[in-house]
Design a protein around this motif. Sequence first.
Motif, PDB file in Angstrom:
ATOM      1  N   VAL A 215       0.815  -1.173   0.029  1.00 29.04           N
ATOM      2  CA  VAL A 215       0.031   0.056   0.051  1.00 29.04           C
ATOM      3  C   VAL A 215       0.847   1.338  -0.021  1.00 29.04           C
ATOM      4  CG1 VAL A 215      -1.745   1.334   1.524  1.00 29.04           C
ATOM      5  CG2 VAL A 215      -1.917  -1.107   1.147  1.00 29.04           C
ATOM      6  N   ALA A 216       1.940   1.298   0.980  1.00 27.08           N
ATOM      7  CA  ALA A 216       2.839   2.303   0.773  1.00 27.08           C
ATOM      8  C   ALA A 216       3.403   2.691  -0.623  1.00 27.08           C
ATOM      9  CB  ALA A 216       4.058   1.949   1.847  1.00 27.08           C
ATOM     10  N   LYS A 217       3.994   1.708  -1.252  1.00 22.17           N
ATOM     11  CA  LYS A 217       4.640   1.755  -2.507  1.00 22.17           C
ATOM     12  C   LYS A 217       3.754   2.306  -3.436  1.00 22.17           C
ATOM     13  CE  LYS A 217       8.635   0.570  -1.563  1.00 22.17           C
ATOM     14  NZ  LYS A 217       9.983   1.382  -2.007  1.00 22.17           N
ATOM     15  N   TYR A 218       2.541   1.736  -3.494  1.00 20.28           N
ATOM     16  CA  TYR A 218       1.478   2.267  -4.420  1.00 20.28           C
ATOM     17  C   TYR A 218       1.017   3.582  -4.191  1.00 20.28           C
ATOM     18  CZ  TYR A 218      -2.421   1.301  -7.652  1.00 20.28           C
ATOM     19  OH  TYR A 218      -3.602   1.392  -8.762  1.00 20.28           O
ATOM     20  N   ALA A 219       0.882   4.064  -2.940  1.00 18.94           N
ATOM     21  CA  ALA A 219       0.591   5.249  -2.659  1.00 18.94           C
ATOM     22  C   ALA A 219       1.865   6.325  -3.034  1.00 18.94           C
ATOM     23  CB  ALA A 219       0.327   5.695  -1.138  1.00 18.94           C
ATOM     24  N   GLY A 220       2.960   5.529  -2.994  1.00 19.13           N
ATOM     25  CA  GLY A 220       4.169   6.493  -3.772  1.00 19.13           C
ATOM     26  C   GLY A 220       4.369   6.656  -5.020  1.00 19.13           C
ATOM     27  N   GLY A 221       3.399   6.074  -5.744  1.00 24.24           N
ATOM     28  CA  GLY A 221       3.467   6.110  -7.189  1.00 24.24           C
ATOM     29  C   GLY A 221       3.722   5.072  -8.105  1.00 24.24           C
ATOM     30  N   SER A 222       4.178   3.742  -7.199  1.00 22.93           N
ATOM     31  CA  SER A 222       4.404   2.718  -8.121  1.00 22.93           C
ATOM     32  C   SER A 222       3.353   2.222  -8.783  1.00 22.93           C
ATOM     33  CB  SER A 222       5.066   1.556  -7.081  1.00 22.93           C
ATOM     34  OG  SER A 222       6.406   2.036  -6.635  1.00 22.93           O
ATOM     35  N   SER A 223       3.550   1.210  -9.713  1.00 25.06           N
ATOM     36  CA  SER A 223       2.472   0.326 -10.307  1.00 25.06           C
ATOM     37  C   SER A 223       2.008  -0.690  -9.515  1.00 25.06           C
ATOM     38  CB  SER A 223       2.871  -0.292 -11.603  1.00 25.06           C
ATOM     39  OG  SER A 223       3.725  -1.273 -11.617  1.00 25.06           O
ATOM     40  N   LEU A 224       0.916  -1.304  -9.676  1.00 28.67           N
ATOM     41  CA  LEU A 224       0.432  -2.357  -8.677  1.00 28.67           C
ATOM     42  C   LEU A 224       1.253  -3.513  -8.858  1.00 28.67           C
ATOM     43  CD1 LEU A 224      -2.016  -2.759  -6.905  1.00 28.67           C
ATOM     44  CD2 LEU A 224      -3.214  -4.022  -8.786  1.00 28.67           C
ATOM     45  N   THR A 225       1.890  -3.732 -10.239  1.00 33.67           N
ATOM     46  CA  THR A 225       3.003  -4.856 -10.328  1.00 33.67           C
ATOM     47  C   THR A 225       3.880  -4.483  -9.507  1.00 33.67           C
ATOM     48  OG1 THR A 225       1.982  -5.507 -12.478  1.00 33.67           O
ATOM     49  CG2 THR A 225       4.219  -6.093 -11.920  1.00 33.67           C
ATOM     50  N   GLU A 226       4.726  -3.243  -9.624  1.00 31.36           N
ATOM     51  CA  GLU A 226       5.865  -2.885  -8.745  1.00 31.36           C
ATOM     52  C   GLU A 226       5.747  -2.940  -7.279  1.00 31.36           C
ATOM     53  OE1 GLU A 226       7.631   0.260 -12.048  1.00 31.36           O
ATOM     54  OE2 GLU A 226       6.314   0.822 -10.279  1.00 31.36           O
ATOM     55  N   ALA A 227       4.615  -2.352  -6.543  1.00 33.60           N
ATOM     56  CA  ALA A 227       4.387  -2.692  -5.258  1.00 33.60           C
ATOM     57  C   ALA A 227       4.198  -4.103  -4.937  1.00 33.60           C
ATOM     58  CB  ALA A 227       2.967  -1.855  -5.252  1.00 33.60           C
ATOM     59  N   ALA A 228       3.510  -5.056  -5.759  1.00 34.11           N
ATOM     60  CA  ALA A 228       3.380  -6.175  -5.441  1.00 34.11           C
ATOM     61  C   ALA A 228       4.773  -7.043  -5.100  1.00 34.11           C
ATOM     62  CB  ALA A 228       2.732  -7.116  -6.595  1.00 34.11           C
ATOM     63  N   HIS A 229       5.650  -6.782  -6.295  1.00 36.97           N
ATOM     64  CA  HIS A 229       7.018  -7.408  -6.336  1.00 36.97           C
ATOM     65  C   HIS A 229       7.687  -6.902  -5.090  1.00 36.97           C
ATOM     66  CE1 HIS A 229       6.637  -8.675 -10.762  1.00 36.97           C
ATOM     67  NE2 HIS A 229       6.047  -9.452  -9.711  1.00 36.97           N
ATOM     68  N   ASP A 230       7.791  -5.725  -4.818  1.00 32.60           N
ATOM     69  CA  ASP A 230       8.701  -4.989  -4.016  1.00 32.60           C
ATOM     70  C   ASP A 230       8.104  -5.717  -2.512  1.00 32.60           C
ATOM     71  OD1 ASP A 230      10.503  -2.867  -3.365  1.00 32.60           O
ATOM     72  OD2 ASP A 230       9.152  -2.382  -1.902  1.00 32.60           O
ATOM     73  N   ALA A 231       7.028  -5.905  -2.332  1.00 29.34           N
ATOM     74  CA  ALA A 231       6.496  -6.171  -1.038  1.00 29.34           C
ATOM     75  C   ALA A 231       6.347  -7.899  -0.982  1.00 29.34           C
ATOM     76  CB  ALA A 231       4.789  -5.854  -0.769  1.00 29.34           C
TER      77      ALA A 231
END
Length: 290
Positions: A215-231
């Motif tokens: 959620v934090a990565k998505y809120a920071g502007g990452s795509s859903l895919t990027e946020a998923a992989h980073d988490a």
Amino acid sequence: MKDKIIALVGRGQIVVWEGAALWLLEGTQDRAELRPHSHHAIQVTFALKGDFKIGVAGEDLSGPVAAVDADASHTFEATGVAAFLFVAPESAAGRALQQGILAGRHAASVTTGPLASALGGLRNCYEGGASGAEIRQLGQDIVDALPTADEGSLPDPRVQAMIDYARNHLDGSITLPTAARLAQLSDDRARHLFVKHTGLPFKTFVLWLRLERAVAKYAGGSSLTEAAHDAGFADSAHLSRTFRRTFGLPAAALRLVQALATIPVTANRTHEGRYFHFQRATAAMPETAA
């Protein structure tokens, strides 16, 4: 089962921490509605402005505060602004809610106690344009005020070692045996000690850490895919399934407003910050970034 359209449109803020999440949602239409759905987290709804109605097990409940048990199918209608506190049922706070307010029921109105008392603070949060950090702190304070919630004592150093290991490896595989080895404990002892000090099973704790980061990565502007992989989720579909199971909405229902939004909160004040748009979605909605 056919996908059900989720007719919820609005904007708001989400904060997630270990075992809980707090959403502030402002509707942008006359009335928001969720058709029958369920989610694994216990839901406590607060009417900050306007009203709401929850339908569960043939009964209708209205505000200002009501709780719905984990995995209970329910409908939801609301006008104005609402806050949603989601609590993992495996946590100490979740068990307190199930044993106290819910007491074996699918849902219950809340008129006394720390949840009812929290209504004023949540309204002040909304009207004052509170930051995400302030909203998170309020949410944690509400959870900590529940009868059996942990009072904030530092965990056993061995449990802290397990927590540090989980936090530092969210982009990869995290296992209890590895955490136990780092803490110099047997798997069984590590499992028991972790629940004792955090109120959550280790696997559930890690899942909430992953949701928090996504959620934090998505809120920071990452795509859903990027946020998923980073988490540490396998892909965006894995994140969306987990998000939906926990909160009752697919992650793709969130459309981040990338630019700073200026949202009037009183006649003379505005709050600038990143906000989500909640759009009409189905469970089969493409998992693409905004």
